[in-house]
Enzyme design. Structure first.
Site, PDB file in Angstrom:
ATOM      1  N   ASP A 207       0.854  -1.185   0.000  1.00  0.00           N
ATOM      2  CA  ASP A 207       0.000   0.000   0.000  1.00  0.00           C
ATOM      3  C   ASP A 207       0.894   1.241   0.000  1.00  0.00           C
ATOM      4  O   ASP A 207       1.895   1.316   0.731  1.00  0.00           O
ATOM      5  CB  ASP A 207      -0.907   0.002   1.236  1.00  0.00           C
ATOM      6  CG  ASP A 207      -1.940   1.103   1.181  1.00  0.00           C
ATOM      7  OD1 ASP A 207      -2.990   0.893   0.547  1.00  0.00           O
ATOM      8  OD2 ASP A 207      -1.687   2.179   1.769  1.00  0.00           O
TER       9      ASP A 207
ATOM     10  N   GLU B 220      -4.846   2.343  -4.149  1.00  0.00           N
ATOM     11  CA  GLU B 220      -3.382   2.421  -4.126  1.00  0.00           C
ATOM     12  C   GLU B 220      -2.762   1.120  -3.607  1.00  0.00           C
ATOM     13  O   GLU B 220      -1.602   1.100  -3.197  1.00  0.00           O
ATOM     14  CB  GLU B 220      -2.928   3.601  -3.261  1.00  0.00           C
ATOM     15  CG  GLU B 220      -3.205   3.452  -1.767  1.00  0.00           C
ATOM     16  CD  GLU B 220      -4.589   3.950  -1.347  1.00  0.00           C
ATOM     17  OE1 GLU B 220      -4.737   4.299  -0.173  1.00  0.00           O
ATOM     18  OE2 GLU B 220      -5.502   3.981  -2.197  1.00  0.00           O
TER      19      GLU B 220
END
Length: 324
Positions: free
Chosen positions: A203, A246
């Site tokens: 992430d 993301e």
């Protein structure tokens, strides 16, 4: 040949598979007005008209090869003085002295006119059939060529559709659907062949601030650049995919706990040390090594929990689920 067969009230001859006359009785010789020396060793078709050669080739040879016998075939031989002799032909294929031969018996037909009509009709039908077959073959070849062209085009379209269905349009990586299928396949290999693997969940740290500060187009550019970096560092056996937002996932084939931690740390370090221009990009990574009994849900949850631990511990770090 014994006298009973030689003088039998029906014609007899024996031919090889290629049609060469091996033996013949006197009755058939008298029927065809030939001497024995004129027929022995010659092709049986030498006693036929062109029409009957075609008939013989079309029906007799294929039938005898397929079924081993021919029963009651209406046929005509031609005598030495070019007269037609309509006959009823029976044949059987067998092996004698190690050689395949066809033994045939012929009986002269009595209803000559009817037979000649049958021959004429058969000839006409054969010619029509031949012409129709030629035309059908040409059409079949054309359709086959057309089919091949369309089949290749369809395969190309299918490949493109498959690629589109399994690819994330923004980053060019594999998408979530492809990842989930690959994860299930990896679990099957683990169960059946003990082929271990590890899962990374990656992430981008503070990605929301990038979108808020520079806008979503810049955020999309960052996602694309990071995707390219992850893909360039991965092996061909690994599956690199965008999971959503993301978040990225990587399936590391044949990687145990220690190897997975080394690989994950290499990813983290490379991202942190790369030149991102005016943006400071780091990633947090959660790692889980699959074990027997894992499901796709359980192994992903463990990696996701490890990612959460990396986030809460200060980000820009790697955590293995086994350390929680």
């Amino acid at each position: 040949m014994d006298i009973q067969l030689d003088q039998a009230p029906c014609g007899y001859f024996s031919i090889s598979d290629s049609g060469i006359v091996r033996s013949v009785n006197q009755t058939l010789l008298d029927m065809l007005k030939l001497e024995r020396s004129e027929l022995l060793g010659r092709h049986i078709e030498s006693t036929m008209s062109v029409t009957n050669k075609l008939f013989f080739h079309t029906y007799f040879y294929p039938y005898i090869q397929l079924y081993g016998h021919v029963d009651e075939m209406y046929f005509s031989f031609r005598t030495s003085d070019q007269q037609d002799v309509p006959v009823l032909l029976n044949g059987v294929r067998q092996t004698r002295d190690g050689e395949s031969v066809v033994d045939c018996v012929v009986v002269v037909m009595r209803k000559r006119i009817e037979h000649e009509k049958d021959i004429l009709q058969t000839k006409t039908k054969l010619q029509e059939l031949y012409q129709a077959t030629q035309e059908a073959n040409k059409e079949l070849e054309r359709l086959h060529e057309e089919y091949e062209v369309k089949q290749q085009a369809l395969l190309k379209v299918n490949d493109q559709l498959e690629a589109m269905a399994s690819t994330d349009p923004l980053t060019g990586l594999k998408n979530r659907r492809f990842f989930q299928n690959s994860l299930l396949a990896s679990l099957i290999l683990l169960e059946q062949q003990q082929r271990h693997f590890s899962l990374l969940v990656i992430d981008i740290d503070h990605f929301k601030s990038i979108n808020d500060t520079y806008g979503h187009p810049i955020g999309d550019l960052v996602l694309g650049n990071l995707a390219g970096l992850l893909q360039s560092m991965s092996r061909s056996s690994d599956v690199v995919a965008r999971y959503g937002g993301e978040e990225f996932v990587i399936i590391l084939a044949e990687c145990d706990h220690d190897q997975a931690m080394e690989v994950a740390e290499r990813y983290r370090f490379e991202v942190a040390s790369s030149d991102w221009g005016q943006y400071n990009i780091t990633v947090s990574i959660g790692v889980a090594t699959a074990v027997q009994g894992d499901t796709d849900t359980s192994v992903f949850q463990r990696a996701d929990q490890a990612l959460y631990a990396s986030k809460t511990a200060g980000r820009n770090r790697v955590t293995h689920a086994d350390h929680l």
